[in-house]
Design a protein around this motif. Structure first.
Motif, PDB file in Angstrom:
ATOM      1  N   ARG A 175       6.120  -6.589  20.486  1.00  0.00           N
ATOM      2  CA  ARG A 175       6.105  -5.185  20.056  1.00  0.00           C
ATOM      3  C   ARG A 175       7.098  -4.931  18.926  1.00  0.00           C
ATOM      4  O   ARG A 175       6.800  -4.195  17.980  1.00  0.00           O
ATOM      5  N   ARG A 176       8.274  -5.527  19.017  1.00  0.00           N
ATOM      6  CA  ARG A 176       9.260  -5.336  17.949  1.00  0.00           C
ATOM      7  C   ARG A 176       8.728  -5.852  16.623  1.00  0.00           C
ATOM      8  O   ARG A 176       8.889  -5.211  15.580  1.00  0.00           O
ATOM      9  N   ASP A 177       8.062  -7.021  16.656  1.00  0.00           N
ATOM     10  CA  ASP A 177       7.514  -7.592  15.426  1.00  0.00           C
ATOM     11  C   ASP A 177       6.437  -6.678  14.845  1.00  0.00           C
ATOM     12  O   ASP A 177       6.346  -6.515  13.617  1.00  0.00           O
ATOM     13  N   PHE A 178       5.621  -6.102  15.732  1.00  0.00           N
ATOM     14  CA  PHE A 178       4.573  -5.198  15.253  1.00  0.00           C
ATOM     15  C   PHE A 178       5.186  -3.990  14.549  1.00  0.00           C
ATOM     16  O   PHE A 178       4.795  -3.624  13.437  1.00  0.00           O
ATOM     17  N   TRP A 179       6.158  -3.355  15.207  1.00  0.00           N
ATOM     18  CA  TRP A 179       6.740  -2.147  14.618  1.00  0.00           C
ATOM     19  C   TRP A 179       7.559  -2.453  13.369  1.00  0.00           C
ATOM     20  O   TRP A 179       7.630  -1.626  12.448  1.00  0.00           O
ATOM     21  N   PHE A 183       6.577  -0.493   9.877  1.00  0.00           N
ATOM     22  CA  PHE A 183       7.434   0.356   9.049  1.00  0.00           C
ATOM     23  C   PHE A 183       7.979  -0.335   7.808  1.00  0.00           C
ATOM     24  O   PHE A 183       8.313   0.335   6.826  1.00  0.00           O
ATOM     25  N   PHE A 184       8.065  -1.680   7.833  1.00  0.00           N
ATOM     26  CA  PHE A 184       8.727  -2.370   6.723  1.00  0.00           C
ATOM     27  C   PHE A 184       7.934  -3.532   6.140  1.00  0.00           C
ATOM     28  O   PHE A 184       8.376  -4.114   5.149  1.00  0.00           O
ATOM     29  N   GLY A 185       6.809  -3.899   6.721  1.00  0.00           N
ATOM     30  CA  GLY A 185       6.108  -5.103   6.297  1.00  0.00           C
ATOM     31  C   GLY A 185       4.700  -4.857   5.801  1.00  0.00           C
ATOM     32  O   GLY A 185       4.413  -3.871   5.107  1.00  0.00           O
ATOM     33  N   ASP A 186       3.792  -5.748   6.198  1.00  0.00           N
ATOM     34  CA  ASP A 186       2.432  -5.738   5.667  1.00  0.00           C
ATOM     35  C   ASP A 186       1.675  -4.458   6.005  1.00  0.00           C
ATOM     36  O   ASP A 186       0.889  -3.957   5.190  1.00  0.00           O
ATOM     37  N   ILE A 187       1.864  -3.944   7.223  1.00  0.00           N
ATOM     38  CA  ILE A 187       1.134  -2.729   7.601  1.00  0.00           C
ATOM     39  C   ILE A 187       1.594  -1.552   6.748  1.00  0.00           C
ATOM     40  O   ILE A 187       0.783  -0.752   6.273  1.00  0.00           O
ATOM     41  N   ARG A 188       2.906  -1.470   6.523  1.00  0.00           N
ATOM     42  CA  ARG A 188       3.426  -0.412   5.649  1.00  0.00           C
ATOM     43  C   ARG A 188       2.870  -0.554   4.237  1.00  0.00           C
ATOM     44  O   ARG A 188       2.500   0.438   3.592  1.00  0.00           O
ATOM     45  N   SER A 189       2.800  -1.777   3.722  1.00  0.00           N
ATOM     46  CA  SER A 189       2.252  -1.997   2.384  1.00  0.00           C
ATOM     47  C   SER A 189       0.791  -1.551   2.318  1.00  0.00           C
ATOM     48  O   SER A 189       0.358  -0.941   1.335  1.00  0.00           O
ATOM     49  N   ALA A 190       0.034  -1.858   3.383  1.00  0.00           N
ATOM     50  CA  ALA A 190      -1.363  -1.442   3.434  1.00  0.00           C
ATOM     51  C   ALA A 190      -1.474   0.079   3.454  1.00  0.00           C
ATOM     52  O   ALA A 190      -2.359   0.664   2.816  1.00  0.00           O
ATOM     53  N   PHE A 191      -0.571   0.729   4.172  1.00  0.00           N
ATOM     54  CA  PHE A 191      -0.565   2.196   4.220  1.00  0.00           C
ATOM     55  C   PHE A 191      -0.289   2.790   2.842  1.00  0.00           C
ATOM     56  O   PHE A 191      -0.922   3.763   2.435  1.00  0.00           O
ATOM     57  N   SER A 202      -5.478  -3.142   8.672  1.00  0.00           N
ATOM     58  CA  SER A 202      -4.242  -3.901   8.870  1.00  0.00           C
ATOM     59  C   SER A 202      -3.726  -3.760  10.299  1.00  0.00           C
ATOM     60  O   SER A 202      -3.276  -4.730  10.910  1.00  0.00           O
ATOM     61  N   VAL A 203      -3.822  -2.568  10.862  1.00  0.00           N
ATOM     62  CA  VAL A 203      -3.408  -2.354  12.258  1.00  0.00           C
ATOM     63  C   VAL A 203      -4.310  -3.138  13.200  1.00  0.00           C
ATOM     64  O   VAL A 203      -3.837  -3.802  14.143  1.00  0.00           O
ATOM     65  N   ASP A 204      -5.618  -3.066  12.961  1.00  0.00           N
ATOM     66  CA  ASP A 204      -6.572  -3.798  13.813  1.00  0.00           C
ATOM     67  C   ASP A 204      -6.267  -5.288  13.804  1.00  0.00           C
ATOM     68  O   ASP A 204      -6.276  -5.951  14.855  1.00  0.00           O
ATOM     69  N   ASP A 205      -5.998  -5.832  12.626  1.00  0.00           N
ATOM     70  CA  ASP A 205      -5.702  -7.263  12.514  1.00  0.00           C
ATOM     71  C   ASP A 205      -4.445  -7.621  13.299  1.00  0.00           C
ATOM     72  O   ASP A 205      -4.402  -8.633  14.002  1.00  0.00           O
ATOM     73  N   ALA A 206      -3.414  -6.784  13.176  1.00  0.00           N
ATOM     74  CA  ALA A 206      -2.143  -7.088  13.846  1.00  0.00           C
ATOM     75  C   ALA A 206      -2.284  -7.002  15.368  1.00  0.00           C
ATOM     76  O   ALA A 206      -1.740  -7.837  16.095  1.00  0.00           O
ATOM     77  N   LEU A 207      -3.035  -6.036  15.861  1.00  0.00           N
ATOM     78  CA  LEU A 207      -3.168  -5.867  17.309  1.00  0.00           C
ATOM     79  C   LEU A 207      -4.159  -6.831  17.941  1.00  0.00           C
ATOM     80  O   LEU A 207      -4.072  -7.119  19.132  1.00  0.00           O
ATOM     81  N   SER A 208      -5.084  -7.345  17.127  1.00  0.00           N
ATOM     82  CA  SER A 208      -6.063  -8.296  17.667  1.00  0.00           C
ATOM     83  C   SER A 208      -5.548  -9.728  17.612  1.00  0.00           C
ATOM     84  O   SER A 208      -6.211 -10.652  18.069  1.00  0.00           O
TER      85      SER A 208
END
Length: 470
Positions: A175-179, A183-191, A202-208
């Motif tokens: 969970r820490r890696d996801f958050w 906020f600071f990594g690939d998901i944030r860049s996608a946002f 990007s969220v779907d990829d990270a959670l799957s």
């Protein structure tokens, strides 16, 4: 720490503001961002306060304060009152154990209002215990520059995602890696690139658990003419987020101070007559680092699209499938003129202003010299110092008036800025007397008498003439 910082829930609570004037309007604007019921008590509401009352949907009681007005209040502000009314409000609040803030009277305050950075669900409060409010405001300005307005929307998305993340990922590191990525990594860049479809994917990829290789991005960022204070807020944020910064020679020395210390920095600056990194190689560097999943900033002096070859780099990145965005910067022609207060247009005289280059890839640039030589034409020349003789001959040959004014600004907005003033007939001599070697902007057709440079420049050039003669 005398004052303990807390965040109060003002849902269905009443906030009373007693008094009027600009101070009351300021407190009302602040409270209007909360869900509180706001009551303003004043015999007379000035226009500014009335406007804020209407905008906030606040309740106005148009009379003098009565102690019973505080019944059910959670907070009280006393603003701009005389000492007697101020004491009355303070005593009424104290007797009822209601928190009170008497503006500019810290000894009568049970709470202080901090400087606030408001990004929706993200709120940052800065307090100095009343000792240095200007410092708090300065810190607020720096934080606002770092945090894009969209960060509040990202926090809202995080709140909505928490149940899904709890179901999909184990506690602890997963969970820490996801958050952290959120906020600071690939998901944030996608946002930042695409707040809807790209972000959701990007969220779907990270959670799957899909560990597909991610592609980074490139931001073409204008660093302005040199003075780091002229950097835009968006440019500052891009620098703070960058993993790699590929920068030019003309980027001001203070600009890179806005970057993370651990960001890789690659100097690809070009200097006239010296061996430098080719444009093809620069394109390759950008593509290589972005393809490795890094956030890359291509940092350019001035603006990427004004003689910065930003269009060429953009085309190469798009062809390689690299996401790219552009952050404009203040271009030198505008900034240098502003630095010496030289108007670029003047109603009734020059209604247009041309930006041109003096140098092409194979030497001197060619232009429609006849159009530039017409009376009333005004233009600026980038990269024109080495080609000054060619420019002078072409314009004089096209019939420009010999007394057409010329103003030159070298290293504009920097501590070592220099200026020179002359005419098109004396252009090369003006550059020599001023020891102008570049980088510089040459302005033609603008009246130096309207700037603040002329008198000082006449004295400087007279001294130079005398030195040469002796």
């Amino acid at each position: 720490m005398r004052y303990y910082p807390v965040f109060l829930d003002l849902e269905a609570k009443t906030v009373v503001i007693v008094g009027g004037g600009a101070e009351a309007a300021q407190k009302l604007r602040l409270m209007a961002k909360t869900p509180a019921r706001i009551v303003v008590i004043t015999p007379f509401a000035e226009r500014e306060l009335s406007t804020e009352i209407d905008a906030a949907g606040a309740c106005l009681i148009s009379r003098d304060f009565d102690a019973d007005d505080l019944h059910g209040a959670a907070l009280v502000f006393a603003c701009g009152l005389d000492e007697a009314d101020e004491a009355l409000v303070h005593a009424a609040a104290t007797e009822r154990n209601i928190q009170i803030n008497v503006v500019d009277k810290q000894d009568k305050c049970s709470f202080l209002t901090p400087s606030i950075v408001d990004r929706g669900s993200l709120t940052i409060a800065i307090g100095t215990e009343g000792a240095a409010p200007v410092l708090g405001q300065g810190i607020k300005a720096h934080l606002e520059a770092m945090l894009p307005p969209s960060i509040g929307s990202l926090v809202d998305k995080a709140s909505a995602l928490r149940p899904r993340v709890a179901r999909a990922l184990d506690k602890g590191s997963p969970r820490r890696d996801f958050w952290r990525s959120f906020f600071f990594g690939d998901i944030r860049s996608a946002f930042d690139r695409d707040p809807e479809a790209g972000f959701e994917q990007s969220v779907d990829d990270a959670l799957s658990g899909d560990k597909r290789e991610t592609t980074g991005s490139v931001s073409l960022v204008g660093a302005g003419p040199g003075d780091a204070d002229l950097l835009t807020l968006k440019a500052q944020r891009r620098l703070l987020d960058a993993d790699v910064i590929v920068y030019d020679r003309l980027v001001g020395p203070g600009v890179l101070e806005y970057a993370r210390r651990d960001a890789e920095r690659i100097d690809v600056g070009k200097a006239p007559g010296k061996l430098s990194v080719s444009q093809t190689r620069i394109n390759d560097i950008l593509i290589e680092h972005a393809s490795a999943g890094k956030r890359v900033v291509r940092l350019k002096g001035g603006d990427p699209y004004v003689f910065g070859r930003g269009g060429e780099e953009q085309a190469a990145l798009v062809a390689a499938g690299i996401p790219v965005d552009v952050v404009p910067g203040i271009t030198a022609a505008v900034a240098c003129a502003a630095e010496i207060r030289l108007p670029l247009t003047w109603r009734g005289e020059n209604r247009s202003f041309t930006v041109m280059t003096g140098t092409a890839g194979d030497g001197a640039a060619d232009h429609d010299w006849a159009a530039l030589a017409k009376p009333g034409a005004a233009f600026s020349i980038y990269m024109g110092v080495r080609q000054a003789g060619h420019i002078q001959r072409k314009l004089l040959g096209a019939g420009i008036a010999e007394d057409t004014p010329v103003v030159v600004v070298e290293n504009g907005t920097r501590p070592d800025q220099k200026t020179a003033v002359g005419t098109i007939a004396t252009l090369t001599r003006t550059l020599a007397l001023g020891a102008i070697k570049g980088p510089a902007i040459i302005y033609v057709g603008l009246d130096p008498a309207r700037s603040d440079v002329l008198d000082a420049q006449i004295e400087t050039q007279a001294a130079a003439e005398e030195r040469i003669a002796s």
